[in-house]
Design a protein around this motif. Structure first.
Motif, mmCIF file in Angstrom:
data_model
loop_
_atom_site.group_PDB
_atom_site.id
_atom_site.type_symbol
_atom_site.label_atom_id
_atom_site.label_comp_id
_atom_site.label_asym_id
_atom_site.label_seq_id
_atom_site.Cartn_x
_atom_site.Cartn_y
_atom_site.Cartn_z
ATOM 1 N N VAL A 27 0.909 -1.243 -0.320
ATOM 2 C CA VAL A 27 -0.098 0.054 -0.081
ATOM 3 C C VAL A 27 0.873 1.269 -0.016
ATOM 4 N N TRP A 28 0.671 2.274 -0.805
ATOM 5 C CA TRP A 28 1.365 3.434 -1.118
ATOM 6 C C TRP A 28 0.321 4.458 -1.039
ATOM 7 N N VAL A 29 0.676 5.450 -0.087
ATOM 8 C CA VAL A 29 0.076 6.565 0.378
ATOM 9 C C VAL A 29 0.694 8.054 -0.148
ATOM 10 N N LEU A 30 -0.237 8.710 -0.873
ATOM 11 C CA LEU A 30 0.608 10.013 -1.551
ATOM 12 C C LEU A 30 0.979 10.791 -0.201
ATOM 13 N N ASP A 31 1.845 11.553 -0.538
ATOM 14 C CA ASP A 31 2.586 12.442 0.722
ATOM 15 C C ASP A 31 2.352 13.768 0.021
ATOM 16 N N LYS A 32 2.707 14.035 -1.033
ATOM 17 C CA LYS A 32 2.944 15.224 -1.814
ATOM 18 C C LYS A 32 2.851 15.340 -3.391
ATOM 19 N N VAL A 33 2.360 16.450 -4.016
ATOM 20 C CA VAL A 33 2.484 16.402 -5.355
ATOM 21 C C VAL A 33 3.246 17.714 -5.693
ATOM 22 N N PHE A 48 -3.008 20.004 -3.961
ATOM 23 C CA PHE A 48 -2.138 20.621 -2.766
ATOM 24 C C PHE A 48 -2.412 19.627 -1.689
ATOM 25 N N SER A 49 -3.817 19.163 -1.332
ATOM 26 C CA SER A 49 -3.791 18.087 -0.192
ATOM 27 C C SER A 49 -4.899 17.269 -0.763
ATOM 28 N N TYR A 50 -4.583 15.945 -1.126
ATOM 29 C CA TYR A 50 -5.161 15.319 -1.726
ATOM 30 C C TYR A 50 -5.208 13.777 -1.174
ATOM 31 N N LYS A 51 -6.413 13.039 -1.169
ATOM 32 C CA LYS A 51 -6.087 11.404 -1.078
ATOM 33 C C LYS A 51 -5.931 10.844 -2.085
ATOM 34 N N ARG A 82 -4.570 3.457 -19.067
ATOM 35 C CA ARG A 82 -3.458 4.310 -18.743
ATOM 36 C C ARG A 82 -2.000 3.543 -18.632
ATOM 37 N N LYS A 83 -1.132 4.508 -18.699
ATOM 38 C CA LYS A 83 0.193 4.099 -18.439
ATOM 39 C C LYS A 83 0.706 4.694 -17.395
ATOM 40 N N ILE A 84 1.318 4.370 -16.496
ATOM 41 C CA ILE A 84 1.810 5.087 -15.206
ATOM 42 C C ILE A 84 3.527 4.694 -15.172
ATOM 43 N N ASP A 85 4.302 5.829 -15.473
ATOM 44 C CA ASP A 85 5.754 5.916 -15.253
ATOM 45 C C ASP A 85 6.078 5.991 -13.710
ATOM 46 N N TYR A 86 6.729 5.057 -13.352
ATOM 47 C CA TYR A 86 7.339 5.242 -11.939
ATOM 48 C C TYR A 86 8.691 5.134 -11.512
ATOM 49 N N GLU A 87 9.196 5.477 -10.444
ATOM 50 C CA GLU A 87 10.661 5.380 -9.993
ATOM 51 C C GLU A 87 10.566 5.018 -8.640
ATOM 52 N N LEU A 88 11.453 4.063 -7.912
ATOM 53 C CA LEU A 88 11.628 3.599 -6.728
ATOM 54 C C LEU A 88 12.925 4.681 -6.344
ATOM 55 N N ARG A 89 12.762 5.560 -5.225
ATOM 56 C CA ARG A 89 13.612 6.416 -4.995
ATOM 57 C C ARG A 89 13.899 6.787 -3.426
ATOM 58 N N SER A 90 14.871 6.265 -2.687
ATOM 59 C CA SER A 90 14.956 6.663 -1.315
ATOM 60 C C SER A 90 13.676 6.366 -0.630
ATOM 61 N N GLY A 91 13.131 5.402 -0.752
ATOM 62 C CA GLY A 91 11.997 4.975 0.133
ATOM 63 C C GLY A 91 10.713 5.497 -0.497
ATOM 64 N N TYR A 92 10.609 6.427 -1.671
ATOM 65 C CA TYR A 92 9.392 6.895 -2.260
ATOM 66 C C TYR A 92 9.160 6.292 -3.595
ATOM 67 N N LEU A 93 7.915 5.932 -3.792
ATOM 68 C CA LEU A 93 7.463 5.803 -5.249
ATOM 69 C C LEU A 93 7.161 7.052 -5.886
ATOM 70 N N LEU A 94 7.755 7.357 -6.764
ATOM 71 C CA LEU A 94 7.643 8.749 -7.712
ATOM 72 C C LEU A 94 6.794 8.287 -8.895
ATOM 73 N N ALA A 105 4.660 11.888 -5.136
ATOM 74 C CA ALA A 105 5.443 11.164 -4.266
ATOM 75 C C ALA A 105 4.719 10.383 -3.120
ATOM 76 N N PHE A 106 4.816 9.155 -3.202
ATOM 77 C CA PHE A 106 4.367 8.292 -2.321
ATOM 78 C C PHE A 106 5.175 7.618 -1.391
ATOM 79 N N LEU A 107 4.488 7.177 -0.105
ATOM 80 C CA LEU A 107 5.331 6.429 0.837
ATOM 81 C C LEU A 107 4.688 5.269 1.023
ATOM 82 N N LYS A 108 5.421 4.080 1.416
ATOM 83 C CA LYS A 108 4.686 2.910 1.736
ATOM 84 C C LYS A 108 3.810 3.025 2.906
ATOM 85 N N ARG A 109 2.831 2.534 3.379
ATOM 86 C CA ARG A 109 2.024 2.774 4.347
ATOM 87 C C ARG A 109 2.864 2.763 5.816
ATOM 88 N N GLU A 110 3.439 1.740 5.913
ATOM 89 C CA GLU A 110 4.444 1.570 7.291
ATOM 90 C C GLU A 110 5.095 2.801 7.221
#
Length: 326
Positions: A27-33, A48-51, A82-94, A105-110
């Motif tokens: 599970v990945w939770v959006l931290d910021k856009v 700016f503030s989005y679930k 759709r096609k979603i491009d992603y990258e895993l970097r420093s614990g973030y899913l971008l 920028a997503f963070l793993k739930r934990e």
């Protein structure tokens, strides 16, 4: 020799893809856009503030409770739409959609809960059992998007003579993914209540509780109304105020928007009536306060919507209200 090198390279390639895909699961939770150039999103933008919550499983991705079949590579997620491009970097899913200039920028739930401990699961007691209260971050998942998304979406503008506009129920999803203790706390009407109970029972075939705790799921629905269905003068006045306030807000005429939205406070709307609409208006009121440098009023307004576990306002509270005590 060249053939052997090709086989080794191929093995390394697939090992890397498998490792990347394995790290993607969960599970990945959006931290910021932010914009792709690193600039912040404007405060009057919804993002700016989005679930936005992704759950990645083998051959499937769930986006805000909507399930899609998916094919994963080491750089992209391909669904049927759709096609979603992603990258895993420093614990973030971008994530960057091909047609957008924004980075999600997503963070793993934990990791998200570790960074924002207010999302640590809260406990409740039912029939002597200690349960985790399900929320946006810690909740059961569903193998299909039939429930709860479709039920909630189809019910929001439900045509009825009932003027209550509020429904509340709860049930428990056990650690072995069974549903029990279904209880309607505040019913809407007999038709909807029956439909809800049927959907809950059907959901047991698709529900999954990934946690070592029974989950208490609380469902609240605030029904919406079309303007043509409103009955009394105060309700009609309420929606006309909102309409006029939004016209000013959309033109960034924030002082005029404030003058309109503040009128809502003088109306006798009643408990749990038009809550969704009021929250949306208060969000725009709070942003209008920010636009006129009235930070304390903005923070009070955002807090009337919810605390930092409410994704609609959490980034406003974090960015503007951490040191503003009214």
């Amino acid at each position: 020799m060249f053939k052997n090198l090709s086989v080794v390279a191929l093995i390394l390639l697939f090992t890397n893809i498998y490792s990347q895909n394995k790290n993607l699961l969960g599970v990945w939770v959006l931290d910021k856009v932010i914009y792709a150039d690193g600039k912040d999103i404007e405060v009057n933008k919804e993002l700016f503030s989005y679930k936005l919550i992704y759950e990645v499983r083998n051959n499937k991705i769930t986006i805000n409770d909507r399930a899609f079949d998916a094919v994963f590579s080491d750089k992209s997620i391909q669904t049927t739409t759709r096609k979603i491009d992603y990258e895993l970097r420093s614990g973030y899913l971008l994530i960057r959609d091909n047609d957008e200039d924004k980075l999600y920028a997503f963070l793993k739930r934990e990791d998200f809960i570790k960074k924002y401990p207010e999302f640590k699961p809260k406990e409740a007691i039912r029939n002597g059992d200690i349960l985790w209260i399900a929320d946006d971050v810690t909740k059961p998942s569903y193998e299909s998007d039939h429930f709860p998304t479709n039920l909630l979406a189809n019910s929001m503008f439900r045509s009825s003579k009932n003027d209550d506009l509020y429904f509340k129920a709860e049930y428990v999803v056990t650690t072995d993914s069974k549903i029990r203790d279904i209880k309607i706390i505040d019913g809407y009407d007999s038709s909807f209540d029956s439909e809800f109970l049927s959907a809950i029972r059907e959901a047991e075939n698709a529900v999954h509780n990934p946690y070592a705790h029974n989950l208490l799921v609380i469902r609240e629905i605030h029904f919406l109304r079309y303007l043509k269905d409103l009955k009394n003068k105060e309700d009609i006045s309420f929606f006309k105020i909102i309409e006029k306030g939004e016209q000013y807000y959309n033109k960034q005429q924030f002082e005029k928007a404030i003058a309109e939205f503040e009128k809502i406070q003088n109306l006798n709307i009643g408990l749990n009536r038009f809550k969704t609409t009021i929250d949306q208006a208060n969000l725009k009121l709070g942003i209008s306060y920010l636009g006129t440098n009235q930070i304390a009023k903005a923070c009070t307004t955002f807090r009337s919507i919810g605390d930092k576990t409410n994704f609609t306002v959490r980034n406003y509270l974090i960015n503007f209200c951490e040191i503003n005590i009214e």
